[in-house]
Design a protein around this motif. Sequence first.
Motif, short mmCIF file in Angstrom:
data_model
loop_
_atom_site.label_atom_id
_atom_site.label_comp_id
_atom_site.label_asym_id
_atom_site.label_seq_id
_atom_site.Cartn_x
_atom_site.Cartn_y
_atom_site.Cartn_z
N ASN A 48 -4.57 68.19 -6.56
CA ASN A 48 -5.76 68.12 -6.14
C ASN A 48 -6.83 68.99 -6.98
O ASN A 48 -7.96 68.83 -6.71
N GLU A 49 -6.39 69.96 -7.44
CA GLU A 49 -7.13 71.06 -8.43
C GLU A 49 -7.95 69.97 -9.47
O GLU A 49 -9.01 70.57 -10.02
N ARG A 50 -7.69 68.74 -9.88
CA ARG A 50 -8.42 67.97 -10.71
C ARG A 50 -9.19 66.90 -10.12
O ARG A 50 -9.49 65.87 -10.63
N ASP A 51 -9.29 66.87 -8.80
CA ASP A 51 -9.89 65.98 -7.99
C ASP A 51 -11.24 66.19 -7.46
O ASP A 51 -11.35 67.14 -6.76
N GLU A 52 -12.24 65.82 -7.98
CA GLU A 52 -13.75 66.08 -7.73
C GLU A 52 -13.95 65.99 -5.96
O GLU A 52 -14.15 66.93 -5.21
N LYS A 53 -13.47 64.99 -5.34
CA LYS A 53 -13.52 64.94 -4.01
C LYS A 53 -13.06 66.03 -3.05
O LYS A 53 -13.62 66.83 -2.24
N PHE A 54 -11.83 66.47 -3.47
CA PHE A 54 -11.02 67.70 -2.70
C PHE A 54 -11.85 68.79 -3.08
O PHE A 54 -12.11 69.68 -2.22
N LEU A 55 -12.25 68.99 -4.17
CA LEU A 55 -13.05 70.28 -4.58
C LEU A 55 -14.26 70.45 -3.95
O LEU A 55 -14.61 71.65 -3.52
N LYS A 88 -10.76 65.19 -13.33
CA LYS A 88 -10.69 63.88 -14.13
C LYS A 88 -12.06 63.03 -13.95
O LYS A 88 -12.24 62.33 -15.01
N GLN A 89 -12.87 63.37 -12.61
CA GLN A 89 -14.06 62.62 -12.93
C GLN A 89 -15.04 62.67 -13.94
O GLN A 89 -16.39 62.24 -14.00
N TYR A 90 -15.12 64.11 -14.41
CA TYR A 90 -15.86 64.62 -15.32
C TYR A 90 -15.57 64.66 -16.64
O TYR A 90 -16.15 64.96 -17.79
N GLU A 91 -14.29 64.08 -16.91
CA GLU A 91 -13.90 64.20 -18.47
C GLU A 91 -14.81 63.64 -19.61
O GLU A 91 -14.74 63.96 -20.55
N GLN A 92 -15.62 62.81 -19.20
CA GLN A 92 -16.50 61.94 -20.16
C GLN A 92 -17.88 62.06 -19.96
O GLN A 92 -18.77 61.53 -20.49
N SER A 93 -18.27 63.37 -19.29
CA SER A 93 -19.51 63.67 -18.68
C SER A 93 -20.14 64.75 -18.93
O SER A 93 -19.88 66.06 -18.25
N TYR A 94 -20.78 65.02 -20.39
CA TYR A 94 -21.21 66.41 -20.72
C TYR A 94 -22.18 67.03 -19.81
O TYR A 94 -22.11 68.30 -19.38
N PHE A 95 -23.30 66.27 -19.28
CA PHE A 95 -24.54 66.88 -18.38
C PHE A 95 -23.91 67.21 -17.26
O PHE A 95 -24.32 68.13 -16.61
N ARG A 96 -22.95 66.43 -16.57
CA ARG A 96 -22.51 66.75 -15.13
C ARG A 96 -21.64 68.12 -15.17
O ARG A 96 -21.90 69.12 -14.47
N ARG A 97 -20.85 68.28 -16.25
CA ARG A 97 -20.05 69.19 -16.61
C ARG A 97 -20.72 70.49 -16.88
O ARG A 97 -20.52 71.64 -16.35
#
Length: 318
Positions: free
Chosen positions: A221-228, A265-274
């Motif tokens: 879950n450490e790489r899951d946005e919903k859980f975090l 994983k949901q942020y892998e391709q999103s510079y601005f969100r990260r």
Amino acid sequence: MVKVSVLIITYNQRNFIRKAIDSAVAQKTTFPIEILVGDDFSSDGTREIIQEYERQYPGLVIGVLHPRNMGKNGGINFLETLKLAKGEYYALMDGDDYWTDPLKLQKQVDLLDTHPDYSMAFTNTLITYEDGAPSHLLNGDDMKPFYTVDDLIGENEIWFMATSSTLYRNSIREYPAWFSDSSSGDIPRLILKAKMGKIGYLPDVTTVYRKNRAGASYHDNERDEKFLRNRIQMYSDINRELDHKYDRVLRRNIARYYRMMLDAKQYEQSYFRRAGIAMKYLYLGQPGWDKAKDVIRDYIVPEPLRKIYSTIRLLPYR
């Protein structure tokens, strides 16, 4: 009159539920108990096994068979089952765990009866692994006789109480709304109970907590946005529940989840969100410069600028 309500919370645990119920039935007490088995709409035959036990132990084993899956990782199943509990105390057990000491309930009730300032009690636990890894005890010899809210709050997640080792005073008639929103029932419940009194500890090993290293785990879950995000919201709610008494520590705890979210994983391709998440981490966590500069370099500085910087740094060596 029922003294202890045993709450077994289960979902699709056909291979384990018999041992869980059997270990509750085997309890030896000087007081009456009831065993409520809350089933979250299992489809693997679990509820049929529960009904079998209802027929075998009428009035003792009571199935709470929900007409649909209640969601929230079993949290609503727990709340709805608890509403039916008649006992002065209630003991929790996950459907894939089981008790090994037939005097577990008696020992814990004796402890709470003689310590009215205790809101709950827990014992030591044996952790076993389904993949055959060596079993071990959860707690060592350095445990204290009781714990308070101070012991449950830290910059990292704190865990030294297995769900199936606990016994609670049945004193919270209505849980706050934020409790139901959390995917973790244990952490909020322990905080709410610790607000009401000390948490007593018995070193006796009374329960087995089954763990499957090959299955889904916290680390998955450490790489899951919903859980975090759920964890962030939970600790924010706990901060408010405790009137921000532990604000500095909890802000650092929350920052830790924002740091994990940078690699979600949901942020892998999103510079601005990260980059936005990175700014929140730096603001809340206030890490040292070594950590901060890595986050700034890897998540805030745009990749083209990083490449130019790397090229400039290498020029003297060319």
